[in-house]
Write an enzyme that holds these catalytic residues in place. Structure first.
Site, short mmCIF file in Angstrom:
data_model
loop_
_atom_site.label_atom_id
_atom_site.label_comp_id
_atom_site.label_asym_id
_atom_site.label_seq_id
_atom_site.Cartn_x
_atom_site.Cartn_y
_atom_site.Cartn_z
N ASP A 156 0.86 -1.18 0.00
CA ASP A 156 0.00 0.00 0.00
C ASP A 156 0.90 1.24 0.00
OD1 ASP A 156 0.95 0.23 2.55
OD2 ASP A 156 -0.97 -0.13 3.53
N ASP A 207 -7.80 -7.56 0.70
CA ASP A 207 -6.84 -7.81 1.77
C ASP A 207 -7.51 -7.43 3.06
OD1 ASP A 207 -6.47 -4.75 1.47
OD2 ASP A 207 -5.30 -5.25 3.25
N CYS A 248 -11.11 -29.78 6.83
CA CYS A 248 -10.29 -28.58 6.61
C CYS A 248 -8.83 -29.02 6.63
CB CYS A 248 -10.55 -27.54 7.70
SG CYS A 248 -9.45 -26.12 7.59
N CYS A 266 -6.15 -27.36 7.21
CA CYS A 266 -5.23 -26.48 7.95
C CYS A 266 -4.57 -27.21 9.11
CB CYS A 266 -5.97 -25.24 8.44
SG CYS A 266 -6.79 -25.50 10.02
N CYS A 309 -6.95 -27.87 12.31
CA CYS A 309 -8.00 -28.89 12.23
C CYS A 309 -7.46 -30.32 12.32
CB CYS A 309 -8.86 -28.65 11.00
SG CYS A 309 -9.92 -27.19 11.21
N HIS A 355 -5.76 -21.51 10.37
CA HIS A 355 -7.12 -21.95 10.01
C HIS A 355 -7.86 -20.85 9.26
CE1 HIS A 355 -11.09 -23.70 10.10
NE2 HIS A 355 -11.52 -22.50 10.46
#
Lengths: 372, 372
Positions: free
Chosen positions: A90, A263, A301, A303, A306, A331
């Site tokens: 940015d 974002d 999931c 991740c 999980c 997650h």
């Protein structure tokens, strides 16, 4: 060196690929926020595993710490943090507004004091580009004049006109073909100002366009309406990035209104605070109800969180262990990454509306018109 | 179900394999400490990648939070934290001593108040075993009576005698063939008491023997001397574990005196405080000298930190980013894991003394007699 391939549209939702020298960004896509060169709590491999194609760095924060010249001497932002894919930075405009209590804006520059040591820094459009060049990002953003809303009409119009003039100065200063430059549409919640700003910026040669000045406290419906009246005036063949947004609901509602990129710190910040996103809405893992729950946050999931029970995750937060924030950040970014992947597939298969409506109902929302 | 295969000896240093139902532990080996069911700052995959075969859990901490019954309902410690390999749990004796300001020891039990909520807890040898059974560790430790040193001879002897009686009670209570039980040799820095304790415990059917009561403030030379006079009285066909030790130097000096296993919070705690172990001694990564240093902590180190520059790591600590402690914890555990791997190879190849002397000189120490 940059190109946006719009591959499919489904009632306003766009499926595309933003091609950059450091790789393709599948859209709609979500960019994890790596404020000072690290997505908080995660190694860069873990970030990649969430499905992110592009990450974000904050010019304001990196300018102050470690300093853009230090980043450059450490080989640039990519080499420093170990991310080979595209990075967007940015411009610092939003942080000057939100963090710089002592900021002063003139036609020449935004002047502010560092929130770290109080030192005075002058951020001109040219200096913002210079910093972003030193960081070596693939996509730079123009410096804009961000104001607090609501504000007098004259103040809004003055900031808007200045943002357009600053966008031109940034375009003139940004002379590296390997670094794209995105313009930022301002104009508060006023459809006419948004139209004016979008139309004017669209005449200039930017590689992409952002919708700025949203997610600053307005109602979701106001955000969605403003997105809709803005994107309609933007070129169809350039990526559209809605800055600082948002909840999973915000993502789907804005995709329905033509946004390609997002974002937000929400997945990581909420993860650090024990809140996990799921298809049935968020779960607060500090709650005692999870104490002996052997189920994962979500079945299937992929991740890192999980692999464990909710009971274990609750224990980690209860004991103030770093692993709690680490696992929940992973997650939530995985949840966002999968949501974008599923969304892209739904658009490709012309079933975006049904897909989005199903997700929104799972989260407890009535779908808005655009995705009803 | 447990067996220790002593494969090679090289002037006191032992190369072995401790076989457990959940896998082999190569010795000499280092166990990362997972106090409340997490090695601080790291995912369990990252811990495995450091080369650890066995990890440690703290009975005292897990008894209080989340509670051993909760751990059992979450499937036991292995399932809860996702570690498939062997786990050793201590008995709580050391924490009662070090954290329990209000502790009182009778022949029946150690009574103490929780450091979390002040609740009163009675830890008998039988309860310690019951907790360790609920946790489901592969190796349990006997409850011992730990005292502050220096102390009156009568006090030391009384605690020692009680520790031996408690060890017997633990042995009687520990009735699960899939859970090994290690005894703990106490006796302060007194060679005669150490001999007595080791000799007496060695007559009982334990699967391994620990040297306790060290690393509590004594000089390194005193620690090494005490290890030496203890291990000489322990069975050669059982693993020997030096509890709570230590620096890389401590590891090599004690391996030279017949120790097989170690655990210590030093790699992770120092990592969180920006100190990285290297073959040239520790590096403090907060120091400004590292600001623009593009070198990794160590060349050829396979850890997650050494993919980055020292300048980046310094920046992460300077900005209080979680990734700093994460990366340095991984580096330090990888350093310890590699040190043990290199040590095992050196013993196998009958060059342990030269190897250890080289490492010690790199760290700035004159090798002691045993490895000179």
């Amino acid at each position: 060196m940059f190109r946006f391939d719009l591959q499919h549209e489904s009632n306003g939702a766009r499926r595309g690929v933003f091609r950059t020298p450091r790789g393709d960004v599948q859209t709609p896509g979500f960019m994890p926020v790596g404020t000072v060169g690290t997505v908080k709590g995660l190694t860069i491999d873990q970030v990649a595993a969430t499905g992110a194609d592009m990450i974000l760095g904050n010019t304001y924060h990196l300018r102050l710490r470690p300093g853009h010249e230090t980043v450059a001497r450490l080989g640039g932002l990519h080499k420093m943090c170990g991310w080979d894919g595209p990075i967007l930075t940015d411009s610092g405009g939003f942080q000057v507004f939100s963090l710089g209590a002592l900021n002063k804006v003139t036609e020449q520059a935004a002047t502010f004091r560092s929130h770290l040591d109080g030192s005075k820094i002058e951020l001109t459009p040219e200096h913002s580009i210079e910093i972003q060049q030193a960081l070596g990002s693939d996509v730079a953003m123009v410096l804009d004049h961000v104001i607090a809303l609501p504000a007098e009409q004259a103040v809004v119009e003055d900031a808007l006109a200045r943002s357009i003039r600053w966008a031109k100065r940034c375009r003139d200063a940004a002379d590296r073909p390997e670094q794209a430059l995105f313009a930022i549409v301002q104009g508060g919640l006023d459809p006419e100002l948004r139209r004016q700003c979008a139309t004017e910026l669209a005449t200039m040669p930017f590689e992409g366009f952002a919708v700025g000045g949203l997610s600053v406290g307005e109602a979701p419906e106001e955000m969605y309406a403003t997105t809709a009246v803005t994107t309609v005036h933007l070129p169809v063949d350039k990526p559209r990035y809605l800055m600082g947004v948002g909840t999973p609901r915000d993502l789907l509602e804005n995709i329905a209104r033509g946004i390609d990129l997002f974002d937000c710190v929400m997945p990581t910040r909420n993860g650090r605070n024990a809140l996990a996103f799921t298809d049935d809405g968020p779960i607060k893992l500090r709650n005692a109800v999870h104490r002996e729950d052997t189920r994962p946050i979500m079945e299937d999931c992929p991740c890192l969180a999980c692999r464990h029970s909710r009971g274990y995750l609750r224990h980690l937060f209860n004991a103030n262990e770093m692993l709690g924030p680490i696992l929940l950040s992973h997650h939530n970014l995985t949840y966002y990454g999968n949501l974008m992947r599923q969304t892209r597939q739904a658009i490709e298969e012309d079933r975006f509306h049904a897909f989005a409506a199903g997700k929104l109902r799972g989260w407890g929302y009535e779908p808005m018109d655009a995705v009803a």
